[in-house]
Design an enzyme around this catalytic site. Structure first.
Site, PDB file in Angstrom:
ATOM      1  N   TYR A 153       5.439 -15.417 100.853  1.00  0.00           N
ATOM      2  CA  TYR A 153       4.500 -16.552 100.879  1.00  0.00           C
ATOM      3  C   TYR A 153       5.278 -17.869 100.795  1.00  0.00           C
ATOM      4  CZ  TYR A 153       0.809 -19.692  99.055  1.00  0.00           C
ATOM      5  OH  TYR A 153      -0.059 -20.734  98.848  1.00  0.00           O
ATOM      6  N   LYS A 157       5.305 -21.400 103.196  1.00  0.00           N
ATOM      7  CA  LYS A 157       4.890 -22.729 102.733  1.00  0.00           C
ATOM      8  C   LYS A 157       6.051 -23.726 102.829  1.00  0.00           C
ATOM      9  CE  LYS A 157       0.617 -22.039 102.222  1.00  0.00           C
ATOM     10  NZ  LYS A 157      -0.397 -22.826 102.941  1.00  0.00           N
TER      11      LYS A 157
HETATM   12  N1  LIG Z   1      -5.351 -21.899  95.022  1.00  0.00           N
HETATM   13  C1  LIG Z   1      -4.147 -22.320  94.702  1.00  0.00           C
HETATM   14  O1  LIG Z   1      -3.761 -22.329  93.507  1.00  0.00           O
HETATM   15  C2  LIG Z   1      -3.208 -22.822  95.753  1.00  0.00           C
HETATM   16  C3  LIG Z   1      -1.947 -23.289  95.324  1.00  0.00           C
HETATM   17  C4  LIG Z   1      -1.061 -23.781  96.272  1.00  0.00           C
HETATM   18  C5  LIG Z   1      -1.435 -23.826  97.605  1.00  0.00           C
HETATM   19  N2  LIG Z   1      -2.668 -23.366  97.991  1.00  0.00           N
HETATM   20  C6  LIG Z   1      -3.001 -23.479  99.421  1.00  0.00           C
HETATM   21  O2  LIG Z   1      -4.266 -24.105  99.555  1.00  0.00           O
HETATM   22  C7  LIG Z   1      -4.950 -23.607 100.714  1.00  0.00           C
HETATM   23  C8  LIG Z   1      -6.315 -23.070 100.334  1.00  0.00           C
HETATM   24  O3  LIG Z   1      -6.133 -22.020  99.399  1.00  0.00           O
HETATM   25  P1  LIG Z   1      -7.332 -21.384  98.559  1.00  0.00           P
HETATM   26  O4  LIG Z   1      -6.816 -21.193  97.201  1.00  0.00           O
HETATM   27  O5  LIG Z   1      -8.588 -22.130  98.805  1.00  0.00           O
HETATM   28  O6  LIG Z   1      -7.390 -19.935  99.261  1.00  0.00           O
HETATM   29  P2  LIG Z   1      -8.588 -18.893  99.395  1.00  0.00           P
HETATM   30  O7  LIG Z   1      -9.597 -19.118  98.324  1.00  0.00           O
HETATM   31  O8  LIG Z   1      -7.950 -17.560  99.499  1.00  0.00           O
HETATM   32  O9  LIG Z   1      -9.242 -19.298 100.803  1.00  0.00           O
HETATM   33  C9  LIG Z   1      -8.476 -19.165 101.971  1.00  0.00           C
HETATM   34  C10 LIG Z   1      -9.235 -19.725 103.158  1.00  0.00           C
HETATM   35  O10 LIG Z   1      -8.421 -19.517 104.311  1.00  0.00           O
HETATM   36  C11 LIG Z   1      -9.200 -18.821 105.277  1.00  0.00           C
HETATM   37  N3  LIG Z   1      -8.423 -17.926 106.127  1.00  0.00           N
HETATM   38  C12 LIG Z   1      -7.587 -16.939 105.757  1.00  0.00           C
HETATM   39  N4  LIG Z   1      -7.145 -16.268 106.841  1.00  0.00           N
HETATM   40  C13 LIG Z   1      -7.738 -16.846 107.921  1.00  0.00           C
HETATM   41  C14 LIG Z   1      -7.696 -16.611 109.311  1.00  0.00           C
HETATM   42  N5  LIG Z   1      -6.997 -15.614 109.856  1.00  0.00           N
HETATM   43  N6  LIG Z   1      -8.408 -17.433 110.131  1.00  0.00           N
HETATM   44  C15 LIG Z   1      -9.149 -18.438 109.614  1.00  0.00           C
HETATM   45  N7  LIG Z   1      -9.258 -18.687 108.294  1.00  0.00           N
HETATM   46  C16 LIG Z   1      -8.555 -17.900 107.463  1.00  0.00           C
HETATM   47  C17 LIG Z   1     -10.194 -18.013 104.471  1.00  0.00           C
HETATM   48  O11 LIG Z   1     -11.268 -17.601 105.309  1.00  0.00           O
HETATM   49  P3  LIG Z   1     -11.862 -16.071 105.242  1.00  0.00           P
HETATM   50  O12 LIG Z   1     -12.882 -16.078 104.127  1.00  0.00           O
HETATM   51  O13 LIG Z   1     -12.438 -15.864 106.594  1.00  0.00           O
HETATM   52  O14 LIG Z   1     -10.708 -15.172 104.933  1.00  0.00           O
HETATM   53  C18 LIG Z   1     -10.569 -19.023 103.397  1.00  0.00           C
HETATM   54  O15 LIG Z   1     -11.516 -19.921 103.880  1.00  0.00           O
HETATM   55  C19 LIG Z   1      -4.015 -22.556 101.316  1.00  0.00           C
HETATM   56  O16 LIG Z   1      -3.221 -23.156 102.318  1.00  0.00           O
HETATM   57  C20 LIG Z   1      -3.141 -22.153 100.129  1.00  0.00           C
HETATM   58  O17 LIG Z   1      -1.892 -21.619 100.549  1.00  0.00           O
HETATM   59  C21 LIG Z   1      -3.548 -22.864  97.098  1.00  0.00           C
END
Ligand SMILES: NC(=O)c1ccc[n+]([C@@H]2O[C@H](COP(=O)([O-])OP(=O)(O)OC[C@H]3O[C@@H](n4cnc5c(N)ncnc54)[C@H](OP(=O)(O)O)[C@@H]3O)[C@@H](O)[C@H]2O)c1
Length: 238
Positions: A153, A157
């Site tokens: 991962y 990133k």
């Molecule tokens: N949460 C954290 O602590 C954290 C920390 C650092 C960075 N981030 C980054 O922030 C962003 C959002 O993360 P999150 O925590 O909100 O993640 P999440 O709750 O797992 O949600 C991920 C989103 O990405 C979509 N997605 C995944 N695979 C996809 C695909 N093949 N095509 C289209 N959409 C897809 C999912 O849609 P589906 O429902 O269709 O799968 C969902 O809407 C990401 O880039 C993550 O790496 C998050």
């Protein structure tokens, strides 16, 4: 009227961002979804003069970003002011010696190739002063090695940071940077928290989203562009 495109808006940070932008008056929020007809996108409230427009952007189907721009043009959307490349997967843990190569390949496609394809599709529609945000993570930071155990991962990133910096110099008219949202209470964030022995991630979606929107509002070519910025406006290490 600003047009804001966010990918992965059916849950997590993307949903929080979509709700927040839709509350702003006279704004078109373009919801990039893997499958707009699946019913996975909750209804969101829109302010006066604002609209939420669903479009298919499946990160696993690389040409879908370009097709989405063609669809949007048929709906009268011929420019995009803010793009947030948010959709990602984050389930490729472990060190290099053990990283599952099939999982890494999938993470590479969804987390790197798809945002690059989105960038290529959007740039022709982005006027001077528009903003392209690459959603990064603390997991990207090379200085944190060897304290991190999420090589698969983290590498994807780290690539977002590279793309953001490259894009900043390549596109003088576009404000573009990588952004770390903090450790947030979403499916992805809480999975990582449990893995680290915590009950849940420390930040709420609302806390992260209000910081992210402030950062995006304040961003100019001289402030934030080309850098890796955290949701609270501080500059992150690479
Ligand atoms: N949460 C954290 O602590 C954290 C920390 C650092 C960075 N981030 C980054 O922030 C962003 C959002 O993360 P999150 O925590 O909100 O993640 P999440 O709750 O797992 O949600 C991920 C989103 O990405 C979509 N997605 C995944 N695979 C996809 C695909 N093949 N095509 C289209 N959409 C897809 C999912 O849609 P589906 O429902 O269709 O799968 C969902 O809407 C990401 O880039 C993550 O790496 C998050």
């Amino acid at each position: 009227m600003p047009n804001v495109l966010i990918t992965g808006t059916n849950r997590g940070i993307g949903l929080g961002l979509a709700k927040a932008y839709a509350k702003q008056p006279n704004t078109n929020v373009i919801l990039g979804l893997r499958d707009p007809n699946s019913g996975s996108m909750p209804e969101i409230e829109t302010a006066q003069g604002s609209k939420a427009i669903k479009v298919k952007i499946d990160s696993g189907d690389i040409p879908s970003a370009k097709k989405a721009m063609e669809d949007l043009k048929t709906q009268g959307i011929d420019k995009i002011d803010i793009v947030i490349a948010n959709a990602a997967i984050g389930d490729c843990f472990g060190g290099l010696h053990e990283v599952d190569l099939n999982s890494f390949e999938e993470h590479w496609r969804i987390n790197v190739l798809a945002p690059l394809a989105l960038f290529q599709a959007c740039v022709p529609l982005m006027p001077e002063g528009s903003k392209f945000i690459w959603m990064s993570s603390g997991a990207s930071i090379i200085d944190r090695i060897p304290d991190k155990l999420d090589a698969g991962y983290g590498i994807t990133k780290s690539s977002m940071n590279y793309l953001a910096r490259y894009a900043h110099f390549e596109q003088p008219n576009i404000i573009t940077f990588s952004l770390s949202p903090g450790w947030v209470q979403t499916e992805m964030g809480d999975r990582g928290a449990k893995w680290a022995g915590m009950e849940k991630a420390p930040l709420t979606v609302e806390e992260s989203v209000s910081g992210i929107i402030k950062v995006i509002n304040e961003a100019t070519k001289d402030k934030y562009s080309g850098l890796h910025i955290r949701y609270d406006g501080s500059q992150s290490k690479w």
